[in-house]
Design an enzyme around this catalytic site. Structure first.
Site, PDB file in Angstrom:
ATOM      1  N   GLU A  67      82.474  65.235  71.645  1.00  0.00           N
ATOM      2  CA  GLU A  67      81.137  65.853  71.659  1.00  0.00           C
ATOM      3  C   GLU A  67      80.172  65.126  70.714  1.00  0.00           C
ATOM      4  O   GLU A  67      79.326  65.743  70.064  1.00  0.00           O
ATOM      5  CB  GLU A  67      81.224  67.346  71.357  1.00  0.00           C
ATOM      6  CG  GLU A  67      82.205  68.008  72.309  1.00  0.00           C
ATOM      7  CD  GLU A  67      81.841  69.399  72.781  1.00  0.00           C
ATOM      8  OE1 GLU A  67      80.677  69.777  72.654  1.00  0.00           O
ATOM      9  OE2 GLU A  67      82.739  70.060  73.310  1.00  0.00           O
TER      10      GLU A  67
ATOM     11  N   ILE B 158      88.153  64.050  80.552  1.00  0.00           N
ATOM     12  CA  ILE B 158      87.609  65.394  80.798  1.00  0.00           C
ATOM     13  C   ILE B 158      88.642  66.486  80.490  1.00  0.00           C
ATOM     14  O   ILE B 158      89.686  66.596  81.135  1.00  0.00           O
ATOM     15  CB  ILE B 158      87.060  65.525  82.240  1.00  0.00           C
ATOM     16  CG1 ILE B 158      86.114  64.333  82.541  1.00  0.00           C
ATOM     17  CG2 ILE B 158      86.346  66.868  82.427  1.00  0.00           C
ATOM     18  CD1 ILE B 158      84.962  64.145  81.547  1.00  0.00           C
ATOM     19  N   THR B 159      88.302  67.318  79.505  1.00  0.00           N
ATOM     20  CA  THR B 159      89.198  68.374  79.014  1.00  0.00           C
ATOM     21  C   THR B 159      89.280  69.532  80.010  1.00  0.00           C
ATOM     22  O   THR B 159      88.270  69.909  80.615  1.00  0.00           O
ATOM     23  CB  THR B 159      88.668  68.886  77.650  1.00  0.00           C
ATOM     24  OG1 THR B 159      88.536  67.778  76.775  1.00  0.00           O
ATOM     25  CG2 THR B 159      89.620  69.898  77.024  1.00  0.00           C
TER      26      THR B 159
ATOM     27  N   GLN C 166      99.960  63.386  52.413  1.00  0.00           N
ATOM     28  CA  GLN C 166     100.371  62.751  51.151  1.00  0.00           C
ATOM     29  C   GLN C 166     101.061  63.748  50.234  1.00  0.00           C
ATOM     30  O   GLN C 166     102.070  63.429  49.595  1.00  0.00           O
ATOM     31  CB  GLN C 166      99.138  62.134  50.459  1.00  0.00           C
ATOM     32  CG  GLN C 166      99.472  61.285  49.248  1.00  0.00           C
ATOM     33  CD  GLN C 166     100.325  60.059  49.592  1.00  0.00           C
ATOM     34  OE1 GLN C 166     100.370  59.629  50.749  1.00  0.00           O
ATOM     35  NE2 GLN C 166     101.007  59.519  48.604  1.00  0.00           N
TER      36      GLN C 166
ATOM     37  N   GLY D 137      79.502  56.801  77.310  1.00  0.00           N
ATOM     38  CA  GLY D 137      79.964  57.928  76.515  1.00  0.00           C
ATOM     39  C   GLY D 137      78.844  58.375  75.591  1.00  0.00           C
ATOM     40  O   GLY D 137      78.151  59.359  75.853  1.00  0.00           O
TER      41      GLY D 137
ATOM     42  N   PRO E 151      83.577  55.973  82.483  1.00  0.00           N
ATOM     43  CA  PRO E 151      84.176  54.745  81.947  1.00  0.00           C
ATOM     44  C   PRO E 151      83.126  53.849  81.275  1.00  0.00           C
ATOM     45  O   PRO E 151      83.408  53.213  80.270  1.00  0.00           O
ATOM     46  CB  PRO E 151      84.775  54.075  83.187  1.00  0.00           C
ATOM     47  CG  PRO E 151      85.063  55.216  84.115  1.00  0.00           C
ATOM     48  CD  PRO E 151      83.995  56.238  83.877  1.00  0.00           C
TER      49      PRO E 151
ATOM     50  N   SER F 197      80.729  60.367  64.997  1.00  0.00           N
ATOM     51  CA  SER F 197      80.075  60.476  63.686  1.00  0.00           C
ATOM     52  C   SER F 197      78.800  59.628  63.650  1.00  0.00           C
ATOM     53  O   SER F 197      77.786  60.039  63.069  1.00  0.00           O
ATOM     54  CB  SER F 197      81.030  59.997  62.582  1.00  0.00           C
ATOM     55  OG  SER F 197      82.047  60.928  62.380  1.00  0.00           O
TER      56      SER F 197
ATOM     57  N   PHE G  17      83.859  70.088  82.029  1.00  0.00           N
ATOM     58  CA  PHE G  17      82.491  69.559  82.093  1.00  0.00           C
ATOM     59  C   PHE G  17      82.584  68.035  82.068  1.00  0.00           C
ATOM     60  O   PHE G  17      82.991  67.450  81.074  1.00  0.00           O
ATOM     61  CB  PHE G  17      81.672  70.067  80.901  1.00  0.00           C
ATOM     62  CG  PHE G  17      80.211  69.728  80.973  1.00  0.00           C
ATOM     63  CD1 PHE G  17      79.372  70.389  81.867  1.00  0.00           C
ATOM     64  CD2 PHE G  17      79.659  68.760  80.146  1.00  0.00           C
ATOM     65  CE1 PHE G  17      78.021  70.094  81.931  1.00  0.00           C
ATOM     66  CE2 PHE G  17      78.304  68.450  80.199  1.00  0.00           C
ATOM     67  CZ  PHE G  17      77.486  69.121  81.097  1.00  0.00           C
ATOM     68  N   GLY G  18      82.233  67.407  83.169  1.00  0.00           N
ATOM     69  CA  GLY G  18      82.385  65.963  83.284  1.00  0.00           C
ATOM     70  C   GLY G  18      81.086  65.223  83.037  1.00  0.00           C
ATOM     71  O   GLY G  18      80.239  65.124  83.919  1.00  0.00           O
TER      72      GLY G  18
HETATM   73  C1  LIG Z   1      90.500  63.893  73.953  1.00  0.00           C
HETATM   74  C2  LIG Z   1      89.077  63.782  74.411  1.00  0.00           C
HETATM   75  C3  LIG Z   1      88.515  64.824  75.145  1.00  0.00           C
HETATM   76  C4  LIG Z   1      87.205  64.700  75.647  1.00  0.00           C
HETATM   77  N1  LIG Z   1      86.687  65.691  76.439  1.00  0.00           N
HETATM   78  C5  LIG Z   1      85.511  65.468  77.094  1.00  0.00           C
HETATM   79  C6  LIG Z   1      85.028  66.398  78.075  1.00  0.00           C
HETATM   80  O1  LIG Z   1      85.620  67.447  78.317  1.00  0.00           O
HETATM   81  N2  LIG Z   1      83.884  66.086  78.748  1.00  0.00           N
HETATM   82  C7  LIG Z   1      83.200  64.939  78.515  1.00  0.00           C
HETATM   83  O2  LIG Z   1      82.183  64.711  79.176  1.00  0.00           O
HETATM   84  N3  LIG Z   1      83.612  64.049  77.565  1.00  0.00           N
HETATM   85  C8  LIG Z   1      84.754  64.288  76.859  1.00  0.00           C
HETATM   86  N4  LIG Z   1      85.197  63.380  75.917  1.00  0.00           N
HETATM   87  C9  LIG Z   1      84.419  62.183  75.681  1.00  0.00           C
HETATM   88  C10 LIG Z   1      83.766  62.090  74.304  1.00  0.00           C
HETATM   89  O3  LIG Z   1      82.680  62.965  74.214  1.00  0.00           O
HETATM   90  C11 LIG Z   1      83.389  60.610  74.110  1.00  0.00           C
HETATM   91  O4  LIG Z   1      84.609  59.908  73.917  1.00  0.00           O
HETATM   92  C12 LIG Z   1      82.457  60.388  72.946  1.00  0.00           C
HETATM   93  O5  LIG Z   1      81.191  60.935  73.202  1.00  0.00           O
HETATM   94  C13 LIG Z   1      82.281  58.878  72.638  1.00  0.00           C
HETATM   95  O6  LIG Z   1      82.012  58.160  73.803  1.00  0.00           O
HETATM   96  P1  LIG Z   1      82.868  56.841  74.125  1.00  0.00           P
HETATM   97  O7  LIG Z   1      84.311  57.211  74.014  1.00  0.00           O
HETATM   98  O8  LIG Z   1      82.402  56.285  75.414  1.00  0.00           O
HETATM   99  O9  LIG Z   1      82.550  55.846  72.959  1.00  0.00           O
HETATM  100  P2  LIG Z   1      81.322  54.703  72.887  1.00  0.00           P
HETATM  101  O10 LIG Z   1      80.079  55.395  73.275  1.00  0.00           O
HETATM  102  O11 LIG Z   1      81.819  53.582  73.723  1.00  0.00           O
HETATM  103  O12 LIG Z   1      81.380  54.369  71.401  1.00  0.00           O
HETATM  104  C14 LIG Z   1      82.286  53.407  70.813  1.00  0.00           C
HETATM  105  C15 LIG Z   1      81.885  53.244  69.335  1.00  0.00           C
HETATM  106  O13 LIG Z   1      80.533  52.738  69.259  1.00  0.00           O
HETATM  107  C16 LIG Z   1      79.745  53.617  68.464  1.00  0.00           C
HETATM  108  N5  LIG Z   1      78.366  53.672  68.952  1.00  0.00           N
HETATM  109  C17 LIG Z   1      77.958  53.836  70.251  1.00  0.00           C
HETATM  110  N6  LIG Z   1      76.611  53.884  70.306  1.00  0.00           N
HETATM  111  C18 LIG Z   1      76.167  53.744  69.031  1.00  0.00           C
HETATM  112  C19 LIG Z   1      74.872  53.705  68.430  1.00  0.00           C
HETATM  113  N7  LIG Z   1      73.755  53.835  69.153  1.00  0.00           N
HETATM  114  N8  LIG Z   1      74.783  53.528  67.092  1.00  0.00           N
HETATM  115  C20 LIG Z   1      75.914  53.402  66.347  1.00  0.00           C
HETATM  116  N9  LIG Z   1      77.166  53.448  66.851  1.00  0.00           N
HETATM  117  C21 LIG Z   1      77.283  53.606  68.179  1.00  0.00           C
HETATM  118  C22 LIG Z   1      80.428  54.974  68.582  1.00  0.00           C
HETATM  119  O14 LIG Z   1      80.064  55.817  67.503  1.00  0.00           O
HETATM  120  C23 LIG Z   1      81.887  54.581  68.567  1.00  0.00           C
HETATM  121  O15 LIG Z   1      82.329  54.375  67.261  1.00  0.00           O
HETATM  122  C24 LIG Z   1      86.464  63.525  75.358  1.00  0.00           C
HETATM  123  C25 LIG Z   1      87.025  62.521  74.569  1.00  0.00           C
HETATM  124  C26 LIG Z   1      88.308  62.627  74.109  1.00  0.00           C
HETATM  125  C27 LIG Z   1      88.893  61.488  73.315  1.00  0.00           C
END
Ligand SMILES: Cc1cc2nc3c(=O)[nH]c(=O)nc-3n(C[C@H](O)[C@H](O)[C@H](O)COP(=O)(O)OP(=O)(O)OC[C@H]3O[C@@H](n4cnc5c(N)ncnc54)[C@H](O)[C@@H]3O)c2cc1C
Length: 388
Positions: free
Chosen positions: A369, A157-158, A342, A131, A128, A372, A123-124
């Site tokens: 998904e 994307i997993t 630990q 997120g 970049p 925090s 599911f994409g």
């Molecule tokens: C191994 C792996 C597998 C994944 N698989 C999938 C998949 O199959 N399909 C898919 O679609 N996605 C997938 N993801 C993506 C994942 O869902 C996102 O990485 C996640 O939602 C965070 O988005 P981001 O990495 O762009 O972080 P960002 O959105 O760039 O966030 C960076 C930091 O800013 C914080 N932040 C952002 N907005 C706010 C706000 N409004 N208030 C406070 N803090 C904020 C975040 O909490 C985080 O700490 C995967 C990620 C990983 C690492």
């Protein structure tokens, strides 16, 4: 109130635990060390029915409940988090959007193989540039001569590039709504479609035996009937998908905490220091007691959310319970791996014991998904706070 799963769920847990300990645990360290996606185990997982747990029997599923899926993810995640996320994503992100929003024709085409482990789907949503604010998709799809033409990129994307990946469902902007917001739709793209490139796998901190890729779409053409559900419903579809996904990730975190508890108890009984088992030292035993508290609390929150979902309770109630469970269980999993390593002393840093692998794997639970911070945002909003 009932704080226990049903006898059927517990019997099912036993079946999955036996499978996980016999078929996954002995190989997990090697698969992770070699960054090997164990495609060879997918059909065995299919045979025990875990991919079809929540799908109706007419498509080859077993018509089970969401709670059963959480039990399976927890038990597989207890021996290997990579395989746990592979199952979680296969069902929650691969199968469920097609099952929930797909046309009859789409279900007939994709589900039989997905439900039996002959195929996987991704599911994409993440890109970049987006997120946490995944609605701001830059990927575009335009209708041209009866086909959607997709251009853009997806990230992290997993299950998108395994040897058995049959398709990826992607969100794309398909227009602008009258109020100026983006119109987002969801489209199924078969693997191997010209213009759809699965880029080389990521070099990750953990989840080394799971499959994660960036994807690019360049003039990628798919038939108009590849649209999942109605045009413009993409935003609502992925929000619903993520609500379920959060409960499932919480279950994966519960498996991680349980693993830390089991392994810490065993090690604290066997390892001696100052002439006695380290478990006789309060400093060690009390940390392990904390693990028991974490796993009980995380498990209750997780299965409460799953039970609310199975009972068809109001959406707002499930959404809040899912965010609460995801937040607590995943942050607890990170704490639990810190305690687990630990307790193992220097061996906590070595690959001889699985705790080091779980330590690496736990980190991403706090992001996948929905981070925090996003969970706190959702919980804050559900309390009526004007948090932006
Ligand atoms: C191994 C792996 C597998 C994944 N698989 C999938 C998949 O199959 N399909 C898919 O679609 N996605 C997938 N993801 C993506 C994942 O869902 C996102 O990485 C996640 O939602 C965070 O988005 P981001 O990495 O762009 O972080 P960002 O959105 O760039 O966030 C960076 C930091 O800013 C914080 N932040 C952002 N907005 C706010 C706000 N409004 N208030 C406070 N803090 C904020 C975040 O909490 C985080 O700490 C995967 C990620 C990983 C690492």
């Amino acid at each position: 109130m009932n704080f226990e799963l049903s006898a059927e769920h517990e019997t099912f847990r036993k079946v999955i635990r036996e499978f996980a300990e016999a078929e996954i645990a002995p190989h997990a360290a090697r698969w992770n060390r070699e960054h090997h996606f164990p495609v060879e185990i997918m059909s065995a997982l299919g045979e025990i029915g875990v991919f079809g747990l929540t799908a109706p029997e007419e498509y080859g599923g077993s018509g089970g409940d969401f709670t059963s899926l959480c039990v399976a993810i927890e038990e597989i995640g207890r021996v290997d988090q990579s395989l746990g996320i592979t199952l979680e994503a296969a069902v929650g992100l691969g199968i469920n959007p097609i099952l929930t929003f797909g046309t009859e024709q789409q279900k007939e085409r994709w589900l039989p193989d997905l439900l039996t482990g002959r195929a996987l789907a991704g599911f994409g949503l993440t890109e970049p540039g987006s997120g946490s604010d995944a609605g701001q998709t830059e990927t575009r799809a335009v209708l041209d001569d009866g086909e959607w033409v997709i251009d853009g990129a997806k990230q992290f994307i997993t299950n998108s590039g395994t040897p058995i990946t049959s398709c990826v469902t992607v969100t794309a902007r398909t227009g602008t709504l009258p109020d100026g917001r983006l119109e987002v739709s969801t489209i199924i793209v078969p693997s191997g479609t010209p213009g759809f490139t699965v880029e080389p796998a990521y070099d990750k901190l953990g989840w080394h035996a799971s499959d994660t890729h960036p994807l690019t779409f360049t003039g990628c053409r798919v038939p108009a009937d590849s649209l999942l559900g109605e045009q413009g419903r993409g935003f609502a579809q992925f929000l619903a998908t993520l609500d379920d996904g959060r409960i499932a990730i919480a279950a994966l975190a519960v498996g991680c905490i349980q693993a830390m508890l089991d392994q810490s108890v065993a090690y604290a009984n066997e390892r001696t220091a100052f002439g006695v088992p380290i478990g006789s030292k309060q400093g060690v035993a009390f940390r392990i007691a904390d693990l028991k508290v974490l796993v009980d609390a995380a498990r209750m929150l997780t299965y409460r959310a799953a039970t609310l979902r199975d009972a068809g309770r109001p959406h707002a109630e499930i959404k809040q319970a899912a965010a609460v469970a995801k937040l607590f269980a995943t942050e607890s999993a990170v704490t639990a791996t810190r305690i687990g390593t630990q307790v193992h002393g220097g061996y906590g840093f070595m690959e001889e014991y699985p705790v080091a692998r779980f330590y690496r794997d736990a980190n991403v639970l706090e992001s996948g998904e929905g981070t925090s911070e996003v969970q706190r945002l959702l919980i804050g909003r559900s309390l009526g706070l004007p948090v932006e």
